[in-house]
Scaffold this motif. Sequence first.
Motif, PDB file in Angstrom:
ATOM      1  N   MET A   1      92.443   9.174  35.475  1.00  0.00           N
ATOM      2  CA  MET A   1      91.554   8.065  35.122  1.00  0.00           C
ATOM      3  C   MET A   1      92.324   6.766  35.249  1.00  0.00           C
ATOM      4  O   MET A   1      93.404   6.612  34.677  1.00  0.00           O
ATOM      5  CB  MET A   1      91.037   8.240  33.692  1.00  0.00           C
ATOM      6  CG  MET A   1      90.258   9.524  33.483  1.00  0.00           C
ATOM      7  SD  MET A   1      89.806   9.792  31.752  1.00  0.00           S
ATOM      8  CE  MET A   1      88.623   8.471  31.497  1.00  0.00           C
ATOM      9  N   TRP A   2      91.787   5.826  35.988  1.00  0.00           N
ATOM     10  CA  TRP A   2      92.461   4.549  36.159  1.00  0.00           C
ATOM     11  C   TRP A   2      91.450   3.492  36.586  1.00  0.00           C
ATOM     12  O   TRP A   2      90.361   3.810  37.057  1.00  0.00           O
ATOM     13  CB  TRP A   2      93.580   4.650  37.199  1.00  0.00           C
ATOM     14  CG  TRP A   2      93.151   5.229  38.519  1.00  0.00           C
ATOM     15  CD1 TRP A   2      93.092   6.549  38.855  1.00  0.00           C
ATOM     16  CD2 TRP A   2      92.687   4.507  39.661  1.00  0.00           C
ATOM     17  NE1 TRP A   2      92.633   6.700  40.135  1.00  0.00           N
ATOM     18  CE2 TRP A   2      92.379   5.461  40.663  1.00  0.00           C
ATOM     19  CE3 TRP A   2      92.515   3.154  39.946  1.00  0.00           C
ATOM     20  CZ2 TRP A   2      91.900   5.098  41.912  1.00  0.00           C
ATOM     21  CZ3 TRP A   2      92.035   2.792  41.198  1.00  0.00           C
ATOM     22  CH2 TRP A   2      91.739   3.761  42.164  1.00  0.00           C
ATOM     23  N   VAL A   3      91.817   2.231  36.362  1.00  0.00           N
ATOM     24  CA  VAL A   3      90.985   1.106  36.788  1.00  0.00           C
ATOM     25  C   VAL A   3      91.885   0.066  37.446  1.00  0.00           C
ATOM     26  O   VAL A   3      93.090   0.036  37.216  1.00  0.00           O
ATOM     27  CB  VAL A   3      90.246   0.449  35.594  1.00  0.00           C
ATOM     28  CG1 VAL A   3      89.282   1.428  34.954  1.00  0.00           C
ATOM     29  CG2 VAL A   3      91.238  -0.078  34.560  1.00  0.00           C
ATOM     30  N   ARG A   4      91.293  -0.786  38.271  1.00  0.00           N
ATOM     31  CA  ARG A   4      92.028  -1.910  38.861  1.00  0.00           C
ATOM     32  C   ARG A   4      91.835  -3.112  37.935  1.00  0.00           C
ATOM     33  O   ARG A   4      90.979  -3.958  38.162  1.00  0.00           O
ATOM     34  CB  ARG A   4      91.511  -2.207  40.266  1.00  0.00           C
ATOM     35  CG  ARG A   4      91.717  -1.062  41.250  1.00  0.00           C
ATOM     36  CD  ARG A   4      91.265  -1.456  42.650  1.00  0.00           C
ATOM     37  NE  ARG A   4      91.347  -0.346  43.573  1.00  0.00           N
ATOM     38  CZ  ARG A   4      92.441   0.018  44.234  1.00  0.00           C
ATOM     39  NH1 ARG A   4      93.559  -0.669  44.062  1.00  0.00           N
ATOM     40  NH2 ARG A   4      92.430   1.045  45.064  1.00  0.00           N
ATOM     41  N   GLY A   5      92.649  -3.161  36.876  1.00  0.00           N
ATOM     42  CA  GLY A   5      92.433  -4.178  35.859  1.00  0.00           C
ATOM     43  C   GLY A   5      93.563  -5.170  35.685  1.00  0.00           C
ATOM     44  O   GLY A   5      93.371  -6.231  35.103  1.00  0.00           O
ATOM     45  N   LEU A   6      94.774  -4.843  36.163  1.00  0.00           N
ATOM     46  CA  LEU A   6      95.920  -5.734  36.031  1.00  0.00           C
ATOM     47  C   LEU A   6      96.402  -6.164  37.410  1.00  0.00           C
ATOM     48  O   LEU A   6      96.239  -5.433  38.387  1.00  0.00           O
ATOM     49  CB  LEU A   6      97.070  -5.028  35.298  1.00  0.00           C
ATOM     50  CG  LEU A   6      96.824  -4.583  33.851  1.00  0.00           C
ATOM     51  CD1 LEU A   6      98.038  -3.809  33.340  1.00  0.00           C
ATOM     52  CD2 LEU A   6      96.536  -5.778  32.951  1.00  0.00           C
ATOM     53  N   CYS A   7      97.011  -7.338  37.471  1.00  0.00           N
ATOM     54  CA  CYS A   7      97.606  -7.765  38.731  1.00  0.00           C
ATOM     55  C   CYS A   7      98.833  -6.894  39.004  1.00  0.00           C
ATOM     56  O   CYS A   7      99.344  -6.206  38.117  1.00  0.00           O
ATOM     57  CB  CYS A   7      97.995  -9.242  38.674  1.00  0.00           C
ATOM     58  SG  CYS A   7      99.369  -9.611  37.555  1.00  0.00           S
ATOM     59  N   ALA A   8      99.327  -6.933  40.227  1.00  0.00           N
ATOM     60  CA  ALA A   8     100.451  -6.082  40.613  1.00  0.00           C
ATOM     61  C   ALA A   8     101.686  -6.365  39.768  1.00  0.00           C
ATOM     62  O   ALA A   8     102.407  -5.439  39.363  1.00  0.00           O
ATOM     63  CB  ALA A   8     100.759  -6.285  42.094  1.00  0.00           C
ATOM     64  N   GLU A   9     101.935  -7.640  39.462  1.00  0.00           N
ATOM     65  CA  GLU A   9     103.127  -8.001  38.689  1.00  0.00           C
ATOM     66  C   GLU A   9     103.065  -7.428  37.277  1.00  0.00           C
ATOM     67  O   GLU A   9     104.030  -6.825  36.793  1.00  0.00           O
ATOM     68  CB  GLU A   9     103.266  -9.523  38.629  1.00  0.00           C
ATOM     69  CG  GLU A   9     104.504  -9.988  37.867  1.00  0.00           C
ATOM     70  CD  GLU A   9     104.620 -11.503  37.804  1.00  0.00           C
ATOM     71  OE1 GLU A   9     105.568 -11.993  37.164  1.00  0.00           O
ATOM     72  OE2 GLU A   9     103.760 -12.192  38.394  1.00  0.00           O
ATOM     73  N   CYS A  10     101.925  -7.615  36.594  1.00  0.00           N
ATOM     74  CA  CYS A  10     101.787  -7.116  35.223  1.00  0.00           C
ATOM     75  C   CYS A  10     101.773  -5.594  35.191  1.00  0.00           C
ATOM     76  O   CYS A  10     102.328  -4.971  34.274  1.00  0.00           O
ATOM     77  CB  CYS A  10     100.516  -7.670  34.588  1.00  0.00           C
ATOM     78  SG  CYS A  10     100.591  -9.441  34.232  1.00  0.00           S
TER      79      CYS A  10
ATOM     80  N   ALA B   1     104.537  -3.413  33.128  1.00  0.00           N
ATOM     81  CA  ALA B   1     104.161  -2.448  32.093  1.00  0.00           C
ATOM     82  C   ALA B   1     104.684  -1.059  32.436  1.00  0.00           C
ATOM     83  O   ALA B   1     105.175  -0.331  31.563  1.00  0.00           O
ATOM     84  CB  ALA B   1     102.643  -2.419  31.932  1.00  0.00           C
ATOM     85  N   GLY B   2     104.594  -0.697  33.708  1.00  0.00           N
ATOM     86  CA  GLY B   2     105.079   0.617  34.118  1.00  0.00           C
ATOM     87  C   GLY B   2     106.572   0.771  33.901  1.00  0.00           C
ATOM     88  O   GLY B   2     107.046   1.812  33.430  1.00  0.00           O
ATOM     89  N   ALA B   3     107.324  -0.277  34.229  1.00  0.00           N
ATOM     90  CA  ALA B   3     108.779  -0.211  34.102  1.00  0.00           C
ATOM     91  C   ALA B   3     109.240  -0.273  32.653  1.00  0.00           C
ATOM     92  O   ALA B   3     110.201   0.395  32.260  1.00  0.00           O
ATOM     93  CB  ALA B   3     109.415  -1.348  34.903  1.00  0.00           C
TER      94      ALA B   3
ATOM     95  N   GLY C   1     106.523 -10.409  27.456  1.00  0.00           N
ATOM     96  CA  GLY C   1     107.280  -9.237  27.055  1.00  0.00           C
ATOM     97  C   GLY C   1     107.801  -9.363  25.635  1.00  0.00           C
ATOM     98  O   GLY C   1     107.820 -10.444  25.051  1.00  0.00           O
ATOM     99  N   GLY C   2     108.226  -8.251  25.063  1.00  0.00           N
ATOM    100  CA  GLY C   2     108.757  -8.260  23.706  1.00  0.00           C
ATOM    101  C   GLY C   2     107.673  -8.115  22.659  1.00  0.00           C
ATOM    102  O   GLY C   2     106.523  -7.776  22.966  1.00  0.00           O
ATOM    103  N   PRO C   3     108.020  -8.361  21.380  1.00  0.00           N
ATOM    104  CA  PRO C   3     107.080  -8.177  20.273  1.00  0.00           C
ATOM    105  C   PRO C   3     105.794  -8.982  20.452  1.00  0.00           C
ATOM    106  O   PRO C   3     105.799 -10.074  21.025  1.00  0.00           O
ATOM    107  CB  PRO C   3     107.875  -8.670  19.055  1.00  0.00           C
ATOM    108  CG  PRO C   3     109.305  -8.456  19.441  1.00  0.00           C
ATOM    109  CD  PRO C   3     109.368  -8.741  20.908  1.00  0.00           C
ATOM    110  N   VAL C   4     104.705  -8.423  19.934  1.00  0.00           N
ATOM    111  CA  VAL C   4     103.381  -9.036  20.055  1.00  0.00           C
ATOM    112  C   VAL C   4     102.740  -9.121  18.678  1.00  0.00           C
ATOM    113  O   VAL C   4     102.804  -8.170  17.894  1.00  0.00           O
ATOM    114  CB  VAL C   4     102.477  -8.208  20.998  1.00  0.00           C
ATOM    115  CG1 VAL C   4     101.032  -8.694  20.931  1.00  0.00           C
ATOM    116  CG2 VAL C   4     102.997  -8.272  22.427  1.00  0.00           C
ATOM    117  N   ALA C   5     102.125 -10.263  18.386  1.00  0.00           N
ATOM    118  CA  ALA C   5     101.356 -10.438  17.154  1.00  0.00           C
ATOM    119  C   ALA C   5      99.879 -10.497  17.528  1.00  0.00           C
ATOM    120  O   ALA C   5      99.456 -11.391  18.263  1.00  0.00           O
ATOM    121  CB  ALA C   5     101.775 -11.716  16.436  1.00  0.00           C
ATOM    122  N   LEU C   6      99.096  -9.549  17.044  1.00  0.00           N
ATOM    123  CA  LEU C   6      97.667  -9.555  17.348  1.00  0.00           C
ATOM    124  C   LEU C   6      96.995 -10.769  16.708  1.00  0.00           C
ATOM    125  O   LEU C   6      97.366 -11.183  15.609  1.00  0.00           O
ATOM    126  CB  LEU C   6      96.997  -8.287  16.825  1.00  0.00           C
ATOM    127  CG  LEU C   6      97.248  -6.985  17.581  1.00  0.00           C
ATOM    128  CD1 LEU C   6      96.438  -5.854  16.954  1.00  0.00           C
ATOM    129  CD2 LEU C   6      96.898  -7.117  19.054  1.00  0.00           C
TER     130      LEU C   6
END
Length: 225
Positions: free
Chosen positions: A18-27, A31-33, A100-105
């Motif tokens: 299951m996958w979608v084309r939702g992110l640009c190649a860079e992002c 995320a993958g790395a 990148g790094g910590p995220v505050a919702l």
Amino acid sequence: MNGADSGVVAGKWYIGGMWVRGLCAECNSFAGAQYDTAYGDFATRLWQWLQVGTRVALPSTQPVSLAPGRVSRAILSGMLGISPHVRVLHPSLADQMYKGGPVALPGGLSLRVAIYPGKAAMLAGPMLTGLLDGSSGAINTLATVTFRPLSWALVTTDTDDMLAARGWIDATDWLRYEDDREAHDLRWLAPHGLPVVHTILHSPSNDGMQLYSKDIAPLMRGRIP
């Protein structure tokens, strides 16, 4: 009401995940790395433990290690891909993920997680299920990812209390951990263990009515062989 009347067109079943084309190649590459390996390792260890737990009486707290920051950001990056509307409502969230790094919702949002051992799977954007139990309650999510062995939901404040009452763990603070925190014991993050749910949020049922717009809420269902 048939499919033609409702405007909903049934999709096709495909083999290959299951996958979608939702992110640009860079992002997507970032995320993958940075995050995907950590998520895959955690899911594999948790599933292995659960398979043993079905045959042996084990404690409810799962002694599994994980990198909480990278695991939670892996799922959040996927949610931004599944539900581009989230980037419109909360642009600061997308900016944080890009850096990148910590995220505050943003205020009013939380990230919830539970164990889901079923073979059915679902990816969904913004959806609301009105409960038909006389409570006038509703489950309101901006994005959901259900794929064995976990179910995740990015929820609004009104739904947060409802999922908390059902035992779903609040993983919002996991997003604040640094990337270099390689190992953390799940028993510390969830002292009572992750709850097990056997139904997917927003699944069609006699207990609720699902509301969503096909223009902003992609919906994909799958099944693990």
